[in-house]
Design an enzyme around this catalytic site. Structure first.
Site, PDB file in Angstrom:
ATOM      1  N   ASN A 180       7.473  -8.294   1.256  1.00  0.00           N
ATOM      2  CA  ASN A 180       7.925  -6.939   1.579  1.00  0.00           C
ATOM      3  C   ASN A 180       7.330  -6.417   2.893  1.00  0.00           C
ATOM      4  OD1 ASN A 180       8.750  -3.994   0.797  1.00  0.00           O
ATOM      5  ND2 ASN A 180       6.532  -3.916   1.104  1.00  0.00           N
ATOM      6  N   ALA A 214      17.657  -8.688  14.339  1.00  0.00           N
ATOM      7  CA  ALA A 214      17.615 -10.157  14.452  1.00  0.00           C
ATOM      8  C   ALA A 214      16.590 -10.739  13.484  1.00  0.00           C
ATOM      9  CB  ALA A 214      17.288 -10.555  15.885  1.00  0.00           C
ATOM     10  N   TYR A 246      14.586  -5.883  15.469  1.00  0.00           N
ATOM     11  CA  TYR A 246      14.464  -5.691  14.014  1.00  0.00           C
ATOM     12  C   TYR A 246      15.665  -6.326  13.304  1.00  0.00           C
ATOM     13  CZ  TYR A 246      13.978  -3.230   9.504  1.00  0.00           C
ATOM     14  OH  TYR A 246      13.856  -2.925   8.161  1.00  0.00           O
ATOM     15  N   ILE A 256      16.102   4.123   3.402  1.00  0.00           N
ATOM     16  CA  ILE A 256      15.228   4.472   2.285  1.00  0.00           C
ATOM     17  C   ILE A 256      14.167   5.465   2.782  1.00  0.00           C
ATOM     18  CG2 ILE A 256      13.713   3.538   0.485  1.00  0.00           C
ATOM     19  CD1 ILE A 256      16.643   2.431   0.419  1.00  0.00           C
ATOM     20  N   VAL A 289      -0.162 -10.538   7.290  1.00  0.00           N
ATOM     21  CA  VAL A 289       0.701 -11.656   6.887  1.00  0.00           C
ATOM     22  C   VAL A 289       1.093 -12.555   8.058  1.00  0.00           C
ATOM     23  CG1 VAL A 289       1.645 -10.547   4.814  1.00  0.00           C
ATOM     24  CG2 VAL A 289       2.811 -10.248   7.022  1.00  0.00           C
ATOM     25  N   SER A 342       0.812  -1.220   0.000  1.00  0.00           N
ATOM     26  CA  SER A 342       0.000   0.000   0.000  1.00  0.00           C
ATOM     27  C   SER A 342       0.842   1.265   0.000  1.00  0.00           C
ATOM     28  CB  SER A 342      -0.941  -0.002   1.214  1.00  0.00           C
ATOM     29  OG  SER A 342      -0.203  -0.184   2.402  1.00  0.00           O
ATOM     30  N   SER A 395      17.227  -6.218   5.443  1.00  0.00           N
ATOM     31  CA  SER A 395      17.699  -4.855   5.688  1.00  0.00           C
ATOM     32  C   SER A 395      19.202  -4.933   5.922  1.00  0.00           C
ATOM     33  CB  SER A 395      17.036  -4.301   6.952  1.00  0.00           C
ATOM     34  OG  SER A 395      17.787  -3.212   7.480  1.00  0.00           O
ATOM     35  N   LYS A 449      15.566  -9.410  10.652  1.00  0.00           N
ATOM     36  CA  LYS A 449      16.030  -9.255   9.266  1.00  0.00           C
ATOM     37  C   LYS A 449      17.220 -10.179   8.969  1.00  0.00           C
ATOM     38  CE  LYS A 449      12.947  -6.385   7.743  1.00  0.00           C
ATOM     39  NZ  LYS A 449      11.943  -6.884   6.775  1.00  0.00           N
TER      40      LYS A 449
HETATM   41  P1  NAP Z   1       6.426   1.181   5.254  1.00  0.00           P
HETATM   42  O1  NAP Z   1       6.470   2.412   4.451  1.00  0.00           O
HETATM   43  O2  NAP Z   1       6.281   1.289   6.732  1.00  0.00           O
HETATM   44  O3  NAP Z   1       5.285   0.213   4.665  1.00  0.00           O
HETATM   45  C1  NAP Z   1       5.053  -1.014   5.286  1.00  0.00           C
HETATM   46  C2  NAP Z   1       4.036  -1.780   4.493  1.00  0.00           C
HETATM   47  O4  NAP Z   1       3.867  -3.058   5.132  1.00  0.00           O
HETATM   48  C3  NAP Z   1       2.668  -1.111   4.451  1.00  0.00           C
HETATM   49  O5  NAP Z   1       2.104  -1.333   3.182  1.00  0.00           O
HETATM   50  C4  NAP Z   1       1.879  -1.879   5.518  1.00  0.00           C
HETATM   51  O6  NAP Z   1       0.500  -2.002   5.216  1.00  0.00           O
HETATM   52  C5  NAP Z   1       2.504  -3.260   5.396  1.00  0.00           C
HETATM   53  N1  NAP Z   1       2.335  -4.070   6.598  1.00  0.00           N
HETATM   54  C6  NAP Z   1       2.800  -3.835   7.838  1.00  0.00           C
HETATM   55  N2  NAP Z   1       2.445  -4.825   8.660  1.00  0.00           N
HETATM   56  C7  NAP Z   1       1.741  -5.712   7.917  1.00  0.00           C
HETATM   57  C8  NAP Z   1       1.111  -6.942   8.194  1.00  0.00           C
HETATM   58  N3  NAP Z   1       1.123  -7.484   9.418  1.00  0.00           N
HETATM   59  N4  NAP Z   1       0.471  -7.584   7.176  1.00  0.00           N
HETATM   60  C9  NAP Z   1       0.442  -7.062   5.932  1.00  0.00           C
HETATM   61  N5  NAP Z   1       1.019  -5.897   5.614  1.00  0.00           N
HETATM   62  C10 NAP Z   1       1.663  -5.228   6.601  1.00  0.00           C
HETATM   63  O7  NAP Z   1       7.763   0.295   5.057  1.00  0.00           O
HETATM   64  P2  NAP Z   1       8.876   0.345   3.910  1.00  0.00           P
HETATM   65  O8  NAP Z   1       9.921   1.302   4.327  1.00  0.00           O
HETATM   66  O9  NAP Z   1       8.252   0.468   2.572  1.00  0.00           O
HETATM   67  O10 NAP Z   1       9.522  -1.113   4.101  1.00  0.00           O
HETATM   68  C11 NAP Z   1       9.159  -2.222   3.293  1.00  0.00           C
HETATM   69  C12 NAP Z   1      10.102  -3.374   3.641  1.00  0.00           C
HETATM   70  O11 NAP Z   1      11.457  -2.975   3.418  1.00  0.00           O
HETATM   71  C13 NAP Z   1      10.022  -3.812   5.088  1.00  0.00           C
HETATM   72  O12 NAP Z   1      10.162  -5.211   5.174  1.00  0.00           O
HETATM   73  C14 NAP Z   1      11.212  -3.128   5.719  1.00  0.00           C
HETATM   74  O13 NAP Z   1      11.656  -3.777   6.881  1.00  0.00           O
HETATM   75  C15 NAP Z   1      12.216  -3.180   4.595  1.00  0.00           C
HETATM   76  N6  NAP Z   1      13.252  -2.153   4.684  1.00  0.00           N
HETATM   77  C16 NAP Z   1      12.947  -0.830   4.734  1.00  0.00           C
HETATM   78  C17 NAP Z   1      13.987   0.098   4.841  1.00  0.00           C
HETATM   79  C18 NAP Z   1      13.742   1.584   4.916  1.00  0.00           C
HETATM   80  O14 NAP Z   1      14.700   2.333   5.203  1.00  0.00           O
HETATM   81  N7  NAP Z   1      12.537   2.073   4.677  1.00  0.00           N
HETATM   82  C19 NAP Z   1      15.311  -0.330   4.886  1.00  0.00           C
HETATM   83  C20 NAP Z   1      15.572  -1.690   4.844  1.00  0.00           C
HETATM   84  C21 NAP Z   1      14.546  -2.598   4.739  1.00  0.00           C
HETATM   85  P3  NAP Z   1      -0.665  -1.034   5.839  1.00  0.00           P
HETATM   86  O15 NAP Z   1      -0.219   0.373   5.605  1.00  0.00           O
HETATM   87  O16 NAP Z   1      -1.886  -1.401   5.076  1.00  0.00           O
HETATM   88  O17 NAP Z   1      -0.741  -1.379   7.290  1.00  0.00           O
END
Ligand code: NAP
Length: 244
Positions: A86, A153, A151, A184, A60, A10, A138, A155
């Site tokens: 994701n 652990a 977090y 990001i 999920v 989303s 991550s 990842k």
């Molecule tokens: P984000 O902007 O916080 O978005 C998280 C997404 O995950 C949202 O669409 C949310 O849906 C969904 N979500 C959360 N809990 C959920 C659940 N229990 N079931 C289904 N959907 C769920 O995060 P992002 O930064 O895009 O990160 C995406 C992925 O990349 C994550 O795994 C994160 O750990 C990884 N990552 C991010 C970064 C960074 O710096 N941003 C760096 C390294 C890795 P709703 O809004 O509908 O709740």
């Protein structure tokens, strides 16, 4: 037309992945948990590109909800070619203040969620004799981040899971890889505040914070035929923050 199921699509990285796959002509199953209007608006945008899109509400971490989403996607599209795990949550907290429920929720979403989704799609991919899974880890899962022990652990577990599943599913024609982004620009980092973000930017050799679109390019590469001899690997779009 091939189909991708992206969890947590989303907003942020998941949304950027959905749009990139859509631009490349993929049908997209868009999972979300709470952000319904954002998911529906994304589906309309994808349909405007001439591909099919399906919004799938579900947590999920819940096996029953995951199985229901996988069945709906399979029925709508006739199968799932690529799964992008994701959906994720993060939390910054001193280790001494972490509660058991903080720990459990972190692992339920980031690790068990991936486990449930892989279990839901693996039988159909095995039957098809092909498929590709991309899991979001991550850089903190590679090197550890202070005040994010749970977090980091979780990842790190994503990386171990990816490597093991790649070995198990390789002979079935299924590849399993991992993307481990650096910092990001998404809502996930909103709680960090501008000073911390500036400090993280300064620590990044390329001198900038990454974009969701840059991560999506890495996900698309690992998902598709351009990486057909690559499995069990970790690709790290991190601006050089972690090297090696
Ligand atoms: P984000 O902007 O916080 O978005 C998280 C997404 O995950 C949202 O669409 C949310 O849906 C969904 N979500 C959360 N809990 C959920 C659940 N229990 N079931 C289904 N959907 C769920 O995060 P992002 O930064 O895009 O990160 C995406 C992925 O990349 C994550 O795994 C994160 O750990 C990884 N990552 C991010 C970064 C960074 O710096 N941003 C760096 C390294 C890795 P709703 O809004 O509908 O709740």
């Amino acid at each position: 037309m091939a189909t991708v199921w992206i969890t947590g699509a989303s907003r942020g990285i998941g949304r950027a992945c959905a749009l990139l796959f859509g631009q490349k002509g993929w049908n997209v199953a868009v999972n979300y948990r709470t952000s319904e209007s954002a998911a529906l608006s994304l589906c309309r945008e994808l349909e405007g590109m001439g591909v099919k899109a399906l919004a799938l509400q579900g947590d999920v971490s819940d096996a029953v909800q995951v199985r229901r989403m996988a069945s709906r996607a399979e029925y709508a599209f006739g199968g799932i070619d690529v799964l992008v795990n994701n959906a994720g949550i993060a939390q910054q907290k001193l280790f001494t203040q972490l509660t058991e429920s903080d720990w459990d929720r972190m692992f339920d979403v980031n690790v068990k969620g991936m486990f449930h989704c892989c279990q839901a799609v693996a039988p159909m991919m095995i039957a098809a004799g092909k498929g590709s899974i991309v899991n979001l880890s991550s850089m903190w899962g590679q090197v550890g981040g202070a005040c994010e022990v749970h977090y980091s652990a979780a990842k790190a577990a994503v990386i171990g899971f990816t490597r093991a599943l790649a070995k198990e599913l390789g002979l079935s024609g299924i590849r399993v890889n991992c993307v481990a982004p650096g910092v990001i620009d998404t809502e996930m980092n909103a709680a960090l505040g501008p000073e911390t973000m500036e400090s993280l930017r300064e620590q990044t050799p390329l001198g900038c914070i990454g974009t969701p679109e840059q991560v999506a390019q890495a996900v698309l590469f690992l998902a598709g035929e351009d990486s057909s001899f690559i499995t069990g690997q970790v690709l790290s779009p991190n601006g050089g923050f972690v090297i090696g």
